[in-house]
Design an enzyme around this catalytic site. Structure first.
Site, PDB file in Angstrom:
ATOM      1  CG  HIS A 421      -1.767  -1.323   1.221  1.00 21.55           C
ATOM      2  ND1 HIS A 421      -2.868  -1.547   0.426  1.00 21.55           N
ATOM      3  CD2 HIS A 421      -1.577  -2.479   1.928  1.00 21.55           C
ATOM      4  CE1 HIS A 421      -3.339  -2.767   0.645  1.00 21.55           C
ATOM      5  NE2 HIS A 421      -2.564  -3.360   1.544  1.00 21.55           N
ATOM      6  CD  GLU A 436      -1.974  -3.707   4.941  1.00 18.22           C
ATOM      7  OE1 GLU A 436      -1.369  -4.642   4.395  1.00 18.22           O
ATOM      8  OE2 GLU A 436      -3.161  -3.404   4.670  1.00 18.22           O
ATOM      9  CG  HIS A 489       0.540  -6.814   2.362  1.00 18.96           C
ATOM     10  ND1 HIS A 489      -0.277  -5.920   1.716  1.00 18.96           N
ATOM     11  CD2 HIS A 489       1.480  -7.184   1.447  1.00 18.96           C
ATOM     12  CE1 HIS A 489       0.120  -5.756   0.471  1.00 18.96           C
ATOM     13  NE2 HIS A 489       1.200  -6.514   0.279  1.00 18.96           N
ATOM     14  CD  GLU A 552      -1.977 -10.051   4.833  1.00 23.08           C
ATOM     15  OE1 GLU A 552      -1.810  -9.119   5.663  1.00 23.08           O
ATOM     16  OE2 GLU A 552      -2.585  -9.896   3.762  1.00 23.08           O
TER      17      GLU A 552
END
Length: 589
Positions: A421, A436, A489, A552
């Protein structure tokens, strides 16, 4: 003056274990320099008995590991600690691996304070005293002689489309060239010094008839720097030109004066000694070219920048004009961004990050005051103005799926770290507004630093808070021909499910073992809940051409994970676990 050498045989760590070790070649597996403690730590597969010596002119600690091999090319890693410059690791002889700790110019240390500890026959630490400046060193230290300097510093040596460019700073270099009978070309720069910021001093090249290159201080008491080119093509003549615009150009070919073995040639200098002003950078209306304009003739060098993945154009003896701004990218532009940097009072750098599917084509100078950078889309080979004067195309990126390999010049492994992102895309937003993009950026930067400290070349898909599409991330990884791709992430689920916590790791095809290695390291290193390794069709996993994983690292919506992810110490813990997993994988890919 001959180098002063302090040499000793290190005591065995455990004599019984060493004597009972099998009589087979050992292998150097791991090394790390702890800047906080001035401590070198290294491990081997198989017992070793190190030998060490402290050598002056310049001061360096040389550690030889007899009967040991290195299963990679030589590595030079900057240390970043006061008084220490770098650590070099390479195969000195077929059965001897050598570690060299270089001190910064003007520093020395007391050899009596160097302490070796054998934790086992395969694990050693070396504790070093704080380096002292020459003249302030204690008795018994290996002091360097005071050297005069012309003020010229050697910054780096770059491969250009038609030869080599020795980038200098601080004045006009004087140059001597000598061709030896042992297939070597020596370029001596009297009075110069080597910049403490210089990266690798040894490079395997295989370019322009040169097999490898090294940068060293001149031997003995003569101040200066010698750049040695070991030739694979001994038939070429060579021309060396020192410019008062900064730098030294080294070119093969018939245009050079013939330099026989033992002879010396002085380079000629251009007449202009005025500083160039970069007056503007603009994009042509059709988007096919970037035009760089100056107030007078200028020279340049260009290469792919390993740190940012962008194309880097360096203009010596130059300054940015007042108000000069980079062109802005459009929605369907040929580049993602252009950056202008005044790297020092005499050097301008221009970085261009091409968009997905765009190739940096030929660089041409239709006039001495204008440089054209061609931006080529597939099927559209755009030539610059007055293309008959075009120089050969520099190695550039190719759009997926046919990338042009660009491996690290010094042979290091290349890892792409992809912070998810960024910019207007915050990613998942969780408890307390935890975003995040900020969490993963901090972790990614720490992972990059840890890997670089361990000799790994790291390329990041973004280095600040900007939004980048998925395709450019993949294109960058394929273009630099990375060994592995790691996308970082943070997870999320409905805010009504704070009970969902833990670490998940994804792969698509070739990344299964990489995924399992990193996942195990994360779970073991953090104690977080294990939500398993999973297969998925994420874009960045399907379109990268190397083993790739998506991590993650926790749920920003989780009652357990969110406060931990918001904690800087825990993010450091995550980064250390990821870096450890990457190093473990690279040792046994």
């Amino acid at each position: 003056m001959k180098p002063q050498i302090f040499s000793w045989l290190l005591p065995t760590a455990t004599a019984v274990l060493l004597l009972s070790a099998p009589a087979q070649a050992a292998r150097l597996e791991y090394w790390r320099f702890d800047t906080a403690q001035n401590r070198l730590h290294f491990t081997t597969a198989g017992g070793v008995q190190p030998k060490a010596q402290l050598i002056a002119n310049p001061t360096r600690l040389v550690i030889d590991l007899p009967g040991t091999t290195l299963d990679r090319q030589a590595v030079t890693q900057p240390v970043g600690s006061s008084g220490f410059e770098s650590i070099r690791v390479g195969q000195f002889e077929s059965d001897i691996t050598r570690l060299v700790i270089e001190l910064s110019p003007g520093y020395t240390l007391d050899p009596q304070q160097v302490q070796f500890r054998g934790l086992s026959p395969t694990e050693w630490t070396v504790d070093l005293p704080t380096p002292q400046r020459i003249g302030a060193a204690s008795s018994g230290s290996a002091a360097l002689p005071t050297q005069s300097s012309s003020g010229v510093q050697i910054e780096n040596v770059q491969v250009t489309p038609d030869g080599f460019f020795i980038r200098t700073r601080g004045g006009q270099p004087q140059v001597k060239m000598e061709r030896s009978s042992d297939r070597s070309l020596y370029v001596d720069i009297p009075g110069a010094t080597i910049s403490p910021n210089m990266g690798s001093r040894d490079q395997l090249l295989d370019r322009h008839g040169v097999a490898r290159m090294s940068v060293r201080p001149l031997d003995g008491s003569t101040p200066g720097v010698r750049v040695t080119f070991v030739l694979s093509d001994t038939n070429s003549d060579w021309q060396v030109t020192a410019s008062n615009l900064g730098g030294v150009v080294v070119l093969p070919g018939p245009q050079g004066s013939r330099v026989g073995s033992g002879s010396v040639a002085m380079a000629q200098n251009p007449s202009s000694d005025r500083q160039v002003t970069i007056e503007g950078i603009e994009l042509q209306q059709d988007g096919s070219q970037l035009l760089i304009k100056s107030n007078q003739p200028f020279t340049y060098t260009s290469e792919w920048d390993r740190a940012s993945g962008a194309y880097r154009i360096v203009i010596p003896s130059a300054q940015l004009g007042n108000g000069v701004q980079p062109p802005q990218s459009t929605n369907r532009g040929a580049f993602l961004w252009v950056k202008l940097q005044q790297e020092d009072p005499q050097t301008v750098a221009i970085l261009v990050q091409p968009a997905a599917g765009v190739r940096i084509g030929p660089l041409t100078q239709p006039s001495p005051q204008l440089l054209s950078v061609s931006l080529q889309r597939p099927g559209n080979v755009a030539a610059g103005p007055n293309s008959s004067t075009s120089i050969p195309t520099a190695p550039g990126p190719m759009s997926y799926p046919t990338p042009s390999p660009m491996r690290s010049r010094d042979g290091r492994r290349v890892v792409v770290i992809d912070p998810g992102h960024g910019g207007g895309d915050p990613g998942a937003v969780g408890i307390g507004g935890l975003q995040e993009k900020g969490v993963v950026m901090d972790i990614s930067q720490q992972v990059a630093r840890l890997l670089e400290q361990n000799g790994v070349q790291v390329v990041m898909t973004r280095q600040d808070d900007r939004e980048i599409d998925l395709a450019p991330r993949v294109q960058l990884a394929n273009r630099v021909n990375a060994d592995i791709f790691v996308s970082i992430h943070a997870n999320a689920i409905d805010m009504s499910r704070p009970d969902v916590n833990g670490i998940e790791t994804y792969y698509y095809a070739s990344g299964q073992r990489l995924a399992q290695t990193l996942h195990n390291s994360l779970v073991q290193g953090t104690g977080a809940r294990d939500r398993r390794v999973r297969q998925s069709r994420f874009y960045v996993l399907r379109h990268t051409s190397m083993p790739a994983v998506l991590l993650e690292v926790g749920f920003v919506t989780g009652a357990e994970d969110a406060p931990r992810l918001a904690n800087a110490a825990y993010r450091t813990q995550l980064a250390q676990a990821i870096a450890q997993g990457v190093l473990q994988y690279l040792q046994n890919p």
